[in-house]
Scaffold this motif. Structure first.
Motif, short mmCIF file in Angstrom:
data_model
loop_
_atom_site.label_atom_id
_atom_site.label_comp_id
_atom_site.label_asym_id
_atom_site.label_seq_id
_atom_site.Cartn_x
_atom_site.Cartn_y
_atom_site.Cartn_z
N THR A 93 65.94 -32.55 -83.15
CA THR A 93 64.78 -32.90 -82.32
C THR A 93 65.11 -33.76 -81.10
OG1 THR A 93 64.30 -34.83 -83.68
CG2 THR A 93 63.20 -32.77 -84.28
N TYR A 94 66.25 -34.42 -81.09
CA TYR A 94 66.57 -35.35 -79.99
C TYR A 94 66.62 -34.67 -78.62
CZ TYR A 94 68.60 -39.41 -77.70
OH TYR A 94 68.81 -40.47 -76.88
N PRO A 95 67.25 -33.50 -78.48
CA PRO A 95 67.26 -32.87 -77.13
C PRO A 95 65.85 -32.55 -76.63
CG PRO A 95 68.91 -31.87 -78.52
CD PRO A 95 68.11 -32.76 -79.40
N ARG A 96 65.00 -32.11 -77.50
CA ARG A 96 63.62 -31.78 -77.08
C ARG A 96 62.85 -33.04 -76.70
NH1 ARG A 96 60.15 -28.80 -74.57
NH2 ARG A 96 58.12 -28.68 -75.57
N MET A 97 62.98 -34.10 -77.50
CA MET A 97 62.30 -35.34 -77.18
C MET A 97 62.83 -35.93 -75.87
SD MET A 97 61.68 -37.29 -80.83
CE MET A 97 63.35 -37.83 -80.95
N SER A 98 64.12 -35.80 -75.63
CA SER A 98 64.71 -36.32 -74.41
C SER A 98 64.18 -35.56 -73.19
CB SER A 98 66.23 -36.21 -74.49
OG SER A 98 66.82 -36.72 -73.33
N SER A 99 64.06 -34.24 -73.31
CA SER A 99 63.55 -33.47 -72.16
C SER A 99 62.07 -33.76 -71.92
CB SER A 99 63.77 -31.98 -72.37
OG SER A 99 63.02 -31.52 -73.47
N LEU A 100 61.31 -34.01 -72.99
CA LEU A 100 59.90 -34.36 -72.81
C LEU A 100 59.75 -35.74 -72.20
CD1 LEU A 100 58.34 -33.03 -76.14
CD2 LEU A 100 58.05 -32.10 -73.83
N GLU A 117 59.99 -35.67 -68.32
CA GLU A 117 58.89 -35.05 -67.58
C GLU A 117 57.82 -36.06 -67.21
OE1 GLU A 117 57.43 -31.81 -69.90
OE2 GLU A 117 59.31 -30.73 -69.72
#
Length: 67
Positions: free
Chosen positions: A57-64, A67
């Motif tokens: 989940t870390y890459p997705r949370m980082s990209s969010l 934004e």
């Protein structure tokens, strides 16, 4: 995003130090060993479950967060 993870690791390490100090005071024979074994079991669970979830989940949370 890494700051909460670093704080969590720091708090856990401080907790282990406090637990070992209390165990050596309250139970001089075998207290620290018991705390160390309990910490190892905790780290195994953390390593298998929590790190797997965070890795996914870390890459997705980082990209969010960007934004």
């Amino acid at each position: 995003m890494a700051i909460p993870v670093m704080i969590s690791i720091l708090v856990n390490d401080i907790s282990v130090i406090i637990d070992q100090s209390m165990a050596s005071y309250l139970m001089p024979v075998g207290g620290v060993s018991t705390i160390n074994y309990a910490n190892m079991v905790n780290q195994i669970i953390y390593g298998v479950v929590i790190v797997s979830i965070m890795t996914a989940t870390y890459p997705r949370m980082s990209s969010l967060a960007q934004e």
